[in-house]
Design a protein around this motif. Structure first.
Motif, short mmCIF file in Angstrom:
data_model
loop_
_atom_site.label_atom_id
_atom_site.label_comp_id
_atom_site.label_asym_id
_atom_site.label_seq_id
_atom_site.Cartn_x
_atom_site.Cartn_y
_atom_site.Cartn_z
N CYS A 188 10.56 -3.63 -5.06
CA CYS A 188 9.50 -3.20 -4.43
C CYS A 188 9.24 -4.02 -3.16
O CYS A 188 8.82 -3.71 -2.18
CB CYS A 188 8.45 -3.44 -5.43
N VAL B 118 9.13 -2.74 0.71
CA VAL B 118 8.00 -2.86 1.60
C VAL B 118 8.52 -3.66 2.92
O VAL B 118 8.02 -3.37 3.83
CB VAL B 118 6.82 -3.40 0.95
N GLN C 154 5.56 3.86 6.91
CA GLN C 154 4.14 3.55 6.52
C GLN C 154 4.28 2.01 5.80
O GLN C 154 3.25 1.54 5.13
CB GLN C 154 3.84 4.55 5.34
N TRP D 39 1.53 -0.50 3.31
CA TRP D 39 1.75 -0.93 1.82
C TRP D 39 1.33 -2.44 1.94
O TRP D 39 0.85 -2.89 0.88
CB TRP D 39 3.10 -0.68 1.65
N GLU D 40 2.00 -3.15 2.89
CA GLU D 40 1.78 -4.75 3.05
C GLU D 40 0.35 -5.20 2.85
O GLU D 40 -0.09 -5.92 2.07
CB GLU D 40 2.55 -5.19 4.13
N VAL E 91 -3.37 5.25 1.49
CA VAL E 91 -2.43 4.58 0.20
C VAL E 91 -3.35 3.39 -0.41
O VAL E 91 -4.18 2.67 0.40
CB VAL E 91 -1.22 4.24 0.56
N ALA F 173 -2.90 0.05 -3.51
CA ALA F 173 -1.78 -0.84 -4.13
C ALA F 173 -1.40 -0.09 -5.39
O ALA F 173 -0.22 -0.38 -5.80
CB ALA F 173 -2.42 -2.26 -4.51
N HIS G 245 -0.79 3.04 -5.84
CA HIS G 245 0.32 3.76 -5.57
C HIS G 245 1.64 3.42 -5.44
O HIS G 245 2.82 3.68 -5.50
CB HIS G 245 -0.07 4.47 -4.14
N VAL G 246 1.80 1.81 -4.84
CA VAL G 246 3.07 1.34 -4.44
C VAL G 246 3.49 0.79 -5.60
O VAL G 246 4.89 0.92 -5.86
CB VAL G 246 2.63 0.01 -3.39
N PRO H 7 5.37 5.83 -1.73
CA PRO H 7 3.96 5.67 -2.48
C PRO H 7 2.95 6.62 -2.36
O PRO H 7 1.93 6.95 -3.15
CB PRO H 7 3.55 4.18 -1.99
N GLU H 8 2.85 7.22 -1.03
CA GLU H 8 1.93 8.35 -0.75
C GLU H 8 2.24 9.60 -1.68
O GLU H 8 1.12 10.33 -1.76
CB GLU H 8 2.28 8.72 0.63
#
Length: 484
Positions: A300, A304, A311, A315-316, A342, A344, A346-347, A398-399
């Motif tokens: 993961c 990222v 995106q 995410w970060e 998004v 967290a 979802h990630v 993740p979206e």
């Protein structure tokens, strides 16, 4: 009937029950087929009894000799039984021997539930037995005794209850988890490593030390150093790899009893560990709590930070925001500045979809003819199946989880499936869903600590394909301090 005859009868029954229990808990005996047929056992006992009775009426000396012969025979059986039950199962690498594998959603669910593959007769093993038998490798490699290796319903229920008590804690305890993670990440990077640090080493230390805080909340963190915890993390991973090797020996080199360095590493972190007590083996919790976690965290983080996703900046931000304030509300809070919005969670869900902690879930199936092939639910392939995951299933996205239900058409099983859902899965009626929250916390903490200071280097494939999920993949990746 004399007392000796009664003792002989009871001895036969006890021996039969002993064989049944040994097989029940995963040992193997060449005599098991004989003793599984109780009718044959009863006939043998009755024949021995009537023979001694006839001899007793004709000659007391012959009867006495016959009685000694009977007991000598029992001695031979017991000796043979004890010797045969010590023979270790011939464990093939990755359970490939006679194994049916499927990525079909319905078939995977049925295999996890009962160990029954499509068009196969009903499994004669119980659901607990079907799960425990393929996992005997873990018992031999780590000396563990948990619901993964035992088919005893009560012990499995108690083990699960004890784990749930540790995982379902108030949000204020998550603040403590975050503090441990942040301190550990900083120490791993700002210690004596210089300008480079192994990505494997940092993620393993970060994951294990944080999980030690979760699983042993009363443990004094000062009783062991980061170097000792890193040695344990590395030792567990190497032992897992060793145990995957093909085994044609009755005495494989990877037996836990032979792993002096691993046991020394356990004792360094837990000085009070009593090796002889398998129920208190620390690996009972370390394997599901650490070994299944760190590989997801690593991939993961790479997705990222190192694969140039469009995106990734969003995410970060949501991951860092959650690591600084680990609450359920923050876990689900969508980033308002980005489109799509998004969160967290979802990630973390996407990391578990593309890189499930357990790639394949094995069960043993036994039919009425005692044929015992393994069957496998291919979770990794199922969670990348284009029939279910129609929008670029091989890409970290993740979206895709925005507005989606947790099951996503039931093709999502990183935590297994009923009745064997991992306790880390639970979302409702708990302060925080443990699995998703811990992945988001650890990845967010690592992003926070490395942000603008460290960059990642490694041989990562094109972002249009998933990262290599082999256990040793990306072992050469490293973090390098940015020049000021």
């Amino acid at each position: 009937m004399t007392l000796a005859h009664v003792a002989a009868l009871l001895g036969g029954v006890v021996l039969s029950e002993a064989v049944r229990l040994l097989n029940h808990y995963g040992y193997y005996s060449n005599l098991s087929k004989l003793f599984e047929k109780r009718a044959e056992l009863v006939v043998c006992i009755l024949m021995g009894y009537f023979t001694s009775k006839i001899c007793e009426e004709s000659s007391s000396m012959i009867a006495s000799i016959m009685l000694h012969v009977v007991f000598a025979g029992y001695g031979v059986f017991v000796d043979g039984l004890l010797r045969s039950t010590q023979v270790l199962p011939n464990l093939q690498s990755e359970h490939q021997s006679a194994c049916f594998r499927t990525a079909n959603v319905a078939e995977c669910r049925e295999i996890i539930k009962s160990g029954t593959g499509p068009a196969a007769p009903k499994n004669t093993l119980s659901a607990l037995e079907a799960r425990a038998r393929p996992n005997q490798r873990l018992k031999l490699a780590f000396g563990i005794h948990s619901c993964f290796t035992s088919s005893d319903e009560k012990s499995c229920r108690n083990f699960r209850a004890s784990v749930e008590k540790l995982l379902y804690v108030d949000e204020k305890e998550w603040v403590n988890f975050a503090a441990v993670a942040r301190e550990t990440a900083k120490e791993a990077l700002d210690g004596d490593n210089g300008d480079t640090a192994s990505l494997f080493g940092v993620v393993q230390l970060l994951t294990l030390k944080t999980m030690l805080r979760v699983l042993w909340p009363d443990r004094d963190p000062k009783q062991s150093t980061n170097e000792q915890i890193s040695a344990l993390a590395h030792g567990v991973n190497m032992q897992w790899l060793r145990s995957k090797e093909a085994n044609d020996s009755d005495d494989p080199s990877w037996l836990f009893d032979k792993q002096t360095s691993l046991k020394d590493a356990v004792k360094a972190v837990f000085p009070d560990w009593v090796e002889a007590n398998s129920n208190e083996n620390l690996c009972n919790l370390i394997l599901p709590g650490y070994e299944t976690m760190w590989r997801v965290v690593l991939r993961c983080f790479v997705e990222v930070k190192a694969r140039n996703h469009k995106q990734a900046g969003g995410w970060e931000n949501v991951l860092k925001s959650f690591s600084k304030e680990p609450t359920k509300q923050k876990l689900e809070a969508e980033l308002t500045q980005s489109d799509p919005r998004v969160a967290a969670v979802h990630v973390a869900k996407e990391a578990l979809r593309l890189y499930p902690p357990t790639r394949r879930i094995y069960r043993e199936h036994r039919d009425a003819d005692d044929q015992k092939p393994n069957v496998s639910a291919d979770v990794e392939a199922m969670q990348r199946d284009s029939d279910v995951w129609k929008e670029q299933p091989d890409i970290f996205k993740p979206e895709r989880w925005i507005g989606k239900e947790e099951g996503y058409d039931q093709g999502y099983m990183p935590f297994g499936a009923r009745p064997f859902n991992c306790p880390a899965k639970r979302w409702r009626n708990v302060p925080m869903p443990f699995g998703l929250s811990m992945i988001a916390l650890l990845v967010g903490t690592l992003i926070e600590v490395t942000d603008a200071k460290w960059e990642i280097h490694g041989d990562f494939s094109d972002k249009e394909e998933p990262l290599d999920t082999d256990r040793e993949a990306h072992g050469a990746a490293f973090l390098q301090r940015k020049s000021s």
